[in-house]
Design an enzyme around this catalytic site. Structure first.
Site, PDB file in Angstrom:
ATOM      1  N   SER A 167       0.823  -1.207   0.000  1.00 22.25           N
ATOM      2  CA  SER A 167       0.000   0.000   0.000  1.00 22.25           C
ATOM      3  C   SER A 167       0.858   1.258   0.000  1.00 22.25           C
ATOM      4  O   SER A 167       2.019   1.243   0.407  1.00 22.25           O
ATOM      5  CB  SER A 167      -0.903   0.032   1.236  1.00 22.25           C
ATOM      6  OG  SER A 167      -1.702  -1.114   1.289  1.00 22.25           O
TER       7      SER A 167
HETATM    8  N1  SAH Z   1      -0.938  -4.972   4.085  1.00 21.62           N
HETATM    9  C1  SAH Z   1      -0.229  -5.223   2.865  1.00 21.62           C
HETATM   10  C2  SAH Z   1      -1.020  -4.856   1.633  1.00 21.62           C
HETATM   11  C3  SAH Z   1      -1.698  -6.003   1.199  1.00 21.62           C
HETATM   12  S1  SAH Z   1      -2.460  -6.128  -0.352  1.00 21.62           S
HETATM   13  C4  SAH Z   1       1.122  -4.580   2.814  1.00 21.62           C
HETATM   14  O1  SAH Z   1       1.449  -3.810   3.720  1.00 21.62           O
HETATM   15  O2  SAH Z   1       1.870  -4.895   1.902  1.00 21.62           O
HETATM   16  C5  SAH Z   1      -3.753  -7.206   0.169  1.00 21.62           C
HETATM   17  C6  SAH Z   1      -3.333  -8.582   0.587  1.00 21.62           C
HETATM   18  O3  SAH Z   1      -4.501  -9.264   1.040  1.00 21.62           O
HETATM   19  C7  SAH Z   1      -2.765  -9.429  -0.550  1.00 21.62           C
HETATM   20  O4  SAH Z   1      -1.528  -9.945  -0.181  1.00 21.62           O
HETATM   21  C8  SAH Z   1      -3.811 -10.544  -0.712  1.00 21.62           C
HETATM   22  O5  SAH Z   1      -3.259 -11.786  -1.103  1.00 21.62           O
HETATM   23  C9  SAH Z   1      -4.392 -10.622   0.686  1.00 21.62           C
HETATM   24  N2  SAH Z   1      -5.710 -11.239   0.782  1.00 21.62           N
HETATM   25  C10 SAH Z   1      -6.753 -11.152  -0.079  1.00 21.62           C
HETATM   26  N3  SAH Z   1      -7.811 -11.847   0.380  1.00 21.62           N
HETATM   27  C11 SAH Z   1      -7.439 -12.385   1.580  1.00 21.62           C
HETATM   28  C12 SAH Z   1      -8.092 -13.201   2.562  1.00 21.62           C
HETATM   29  N4  SAH Z   1      -9.353 -13.619   2.422  1.00 21.62           N
HETATM   30  N5  SAH Z   1      -7.403 -13.561   3.662  1.00 21.62           N
HETATM   31  C13 SAH Z   1      -6.110 -13.160   3.829  1.00 21.62           C
HETATM   32  N6  SAH Z   1      -5.446 -12.392   2.951  1.00 21.62           N
HETATM   33  C14 SAH Z   1      -6.098 -11.996   1.840  1.00 21.62           C
END
Ligand code: SAH
Length: 222
Positions: free
Chosen positions: A66
């Site tokens: 992000s």
């Molecule tokens: N917090 C992260 C940004 C993440 S992007 C950072 O600091 O880099 C969103 C993430 O959510 C992705 O890695 C994706 O694979 C994950 N994601 C999507 N659906 C999910 C679910 N149901 N449970 C856990 N993770 C999930």
């Protein structure tokens, strides 16, 4: 160990923190955490010149790290206190988890993509961050360790899953981007008592979707 990494471009992080203050981030805990964590740790070397631009950057598997402003804004909305128990859904690169951890809270984080889970787990271990990371569908929360003082959803949801609200302590706060697949409104929910919640809406953001039982039904794994 983290001290070795602090030498990676501290001036660029100071500039980033200055920009974040101008954009309305005032929580010193959050700003201090951003100052400490080199964003280079989470991205491909080809993107190093953009590490401190205030923008989201691609990581593996079509996911993103992000934008620093977004990480800071969401963390600030949680109004964290020392020792709080915090659940993050969507570990991704692990950047947000480490920012939370430096805010002196106990961090639980869930990721659904095994390769991202493995990479972040290894990074936390290498840097000696005591973060509990789990592999699985976080759209149902992590009932094993409930209740939480704060829950942070870092992927877009169509609505806030009730399962997550139930895992909050009374007065606990949940922050999630709620909307369609293209655009979401940053939404903060406070659990006032067993039945009552209060909701406030903030500005618009663009997140990758939360995929799972209580999220979106898309399969992006091929
Ligand atoms: N917090 C992260 C940004 C993440 S992007 C950072 O600091 O880099 C969103 C993430 O959510 C992705 O890695 C994706 O694979 C994950 N994601 C999507 N659906 C999910 C679910 N149901 N449970 C856990 N993770 C999930």
């Amino acid at each position: 160990m983290i001290n070795d990494f602090l030498r990676l471009d501290p001036a660029a992080r100071e500039k980033l923190v200055k920009d974040l203050r101008k954009k309305g981030i005032f929580d010193e805990k959050v700003l201090n955490a951003i100052l400490q964590i080199p964003r280079e740790l989470f991205i491909d070397q080809s993107l190093f010149d953009k590490a401190y631009d205030d923008m989201a950057l691609p990581i593996d598997f079509k996911q993103t790290i992000s934008q620093p402003y977004t990480v800071a804004f969401m963390t600030q909305l949680l109004e964290l206190k020392n020792g709080d128990k915090v659940l993050e859904i969507g570990t991704g690169s692990g950047y947000q988890s480490m920012i939370l951890s430096l805010c002196n809270v106990e961090v639980f984080t869930v990721e659904r993509i095994p390769q991202l889970f493995n990479k972040s787990k290894a990074l936390f271990e290498m840097l000696n961050f005591d973060i509990h990371i789990k592999l699985g569908d976080g759209s149902m929360g992590l009932p094993e360790f409930m209740p939480y003082d704060a829950i942070l959803v870092t992927a877009g949801v169509p609505s806030i899953p009730n399962e997550l609200v139930k895992q909050l302590k009374i007065n606990g706060k949940l922050v999630a981007p709620v909307g369609d697949l293209k655009l979401q409104t940053m939404t903060k929910l406070i659990r006032i008592d067993e039945e009552k919640i209060s909701i406030s809406e903030h500005s618009k953001f663009r997140f990758v979707p939360l995929i799972g039982d209580k999220g979106w039904e898309i399969d992006d794994r091929e």
